[in-house]
Write a protein that holds these residues in place. Structure first.
Motif, PDB file in Angstrom:
ATOM      1  N   THR A 113      -8.910   4.923  -0.110  1.00 41.20           N
ATOM      2  CA  THR A 113     -10.233   4.653  -0.674  1.00 41.20           C
ATOM      3  C   THR A 113     -10.177   3.498  -1.672  1.00 41.20           C
ATOM      4  N   ALA A 114      -9.176   3.534  -2.555  1.00 44.28           N
ATOM      5  CA  ALA A 114      -9.046   2.475  -3.558  1.00 44.28           C
ATOM      6  C   ALA A 114      -8.772   1.121  -2.910  1.00 44.28           C
TER       7      ALA A 114
ATOM      8  N   ARG B 240      -2.578  13.677   3.412  1.00 52.88           N
ATOM      9  CA  ARG B 240      -2.106  13.988   2.067  1.00 52.88           C
ATOM     10  C   ARG B 240      -3.037  13.367   1.020  1.00 52.88           C
ATOM     11  N   PRO B 241      -3.272  14.062  -0.082  1.00 55.90           N
ATOM     12  CA  PRO B 241      -4.195  13.546  -1.104  1.00 55.90           C
ATOM     13  C   PRO B 241      -3.834  12.155  -1.608  1.00 55.90           C
ATOM     14  N   ALA B 242      -2.545  11.881  -1.798  1.00 62.56           N
ATOM     15  CA  ALA B 242      -2.144  10.564  -2.309  1.00 62.56           C
ATOM     16  C   ALA B 242      -2.539   9.460  -1.337  1.00 62.56           C
ATOM     17  N   PHE B 243      -2.360   9.712  -0.067  1.00 60.31           N
ATOM     18  CA  PHE B 243      -2.728   8.705   0.936  1.00 60.31           C
ATOM     19  C   PHE B 243      -4.237   8.473   0.930  1.00 60.31           C
TER      20      PHE B 243
ATOM     21  N   THR C 283       0.827  -1.203   0.000  1.00 63.92           N
ATOM     22  CA  THR C 283       0.000   0.000   0.000  1.00 63.92           C
ATOM     23  C   THR C 283       0.860   1.252   0.000  1.00 63.92           C
ATOM     24  N   GLY C 284       1.917   1.247   0.780  1.00 63.67           N
ATOM     25  CA  GLY C 284       2.802   2.403   0.833  1.00 63.67           C
ATOM     26  C   GLY C 284       3.471   2.679  -0.500  1.00 63.67           C
ATOM     27  N   VAL C 285       3.817   1.621  -1.226  1.00 63.69           N
ATOM     28  CA  VAL C 285       4.421   1.814  -2.543  1.00 63.69           C
ATOM     29  C   VAL C 285       3.407   2.448  -3.492  1.00 63.69           C
ATOM     30  N   ARG C 286       2.169   2.044  -3.371  1.00 62.32           N
ATOM     31  CA  ARG C 286       1.126   2.665  -4.207  1.00 62.32           C
ATOM     32  C   ARG C 286       0.975   4.149  -3.860  1.00 62.32           C
ATOM     33  N   VAL C 287       1.055   4.481  -2.581  1.00 65.71           N
ATOM     34  CA  VAL C 287       1.022   5.887  -2.173  1.00 65.71           C
ATOM     35  C   VAL C 287       2.213   6.635  -2.772  1.00 65.71           C
TER      36      VAL C 287
END
Length: 213
Positions: A199-200, A191-194, A18-22
């Motif tokens: 949500t996804a 932060r918006p990316a997080f 998940t962090g990599v996706r962020v």
């Protein structure tokens, strides 16, 4: 970066990937998502073991390059896109602090919190990778006390790694709540990316759960 191959992320919701996706969202670069339903054991199949024989996520493929291990992926991606300013250059003094916290996470923090959660002794101090749990947490609190980020005013890929990790471990009661750590996690989660990835991932986790009903 014209003609650069798209990054492919092997991902399962609510995991270390998940962090990599962020991070990819923060970088603002195109990437493809290869989701793995861990509830169905897809990560244990031969197809994914050909990517990562350890059957763990995250992993990324970038053209002919394959990178596994969480911190290695963060380092690779943040350096690959220097314009994002998410990693100090090798010539910057802040690079040393950045690398320290990238490595401290896997070599000290994760072993310490897992041993604490499983009620295991860390072993003799001379042999332990992290010495003792309280020292590990104290060092993290010290690093974040000036704030707002690990590099002071500069947000970096290291904060994506640590913000996610501290959020999970405090959420599950493994790390005791602390005002400094709680405020830090809230800054990262705002932060918006997080928020986009949270949500996804929630939607993806629900879809994977539904397949097991």
């Amino acid at each position: 970066m014209a003609n650069m191959p798209e990054i492919e992320l092997f991902h399962a919701p609510n995991t270390r990937s998940t962090g990599v996706r962020v991070l990819l969202e923060e970088l603002g670069v195109p990437y493809g998502l290869r989701t793995l339903n861990m509830r169905a054991g897809e990560h244990l199949g031969d197809a994914y073991r050909a990517v990562n024989p350890m059957a763990k996520v995250p992993a990324i493929r970038h053209g002919d390059v394959l990178v596994t291990e969480q911190a290695a992926i963060y380092l690779y991606l943040a350096d690959l896109f220097p314009a994002s300013n998410l990693a100090p250059a090798v010539t910057e003094p802040a690079r040393a602090t950045y690398l320290r916290w990238m490595v401290f996470y896997g070599s000290c923090f994760e072993p310490a919190v897992i041993d604490r959660h499983l009620k295991r002794e860390p072993g003799p101090r001379a042999m332990s990778a992290y010495a003792d749990y309280d020292s590990v947490i104290a060092r993290v609190v010290e690093a974040l006390t000036p704030g707002p980020y690990l590099l002071g005013e500069r947000f970096s890929a290291a904060d994506i790694l640590w913000g996610g990790a501290l959020g999970w471990t405090m959420g599950f009661g493994i790390v005791a709540p602390d005002p400094v750590l709680t405020a830090y996690v809230e800054r990262i989660r705002a932060r918006p990316a997080f928020r986009t990835v949270a949500t996804a991932d929630a939607d993806l986790a629900a879809a994977h759960a539904a397949t097991q009903v």
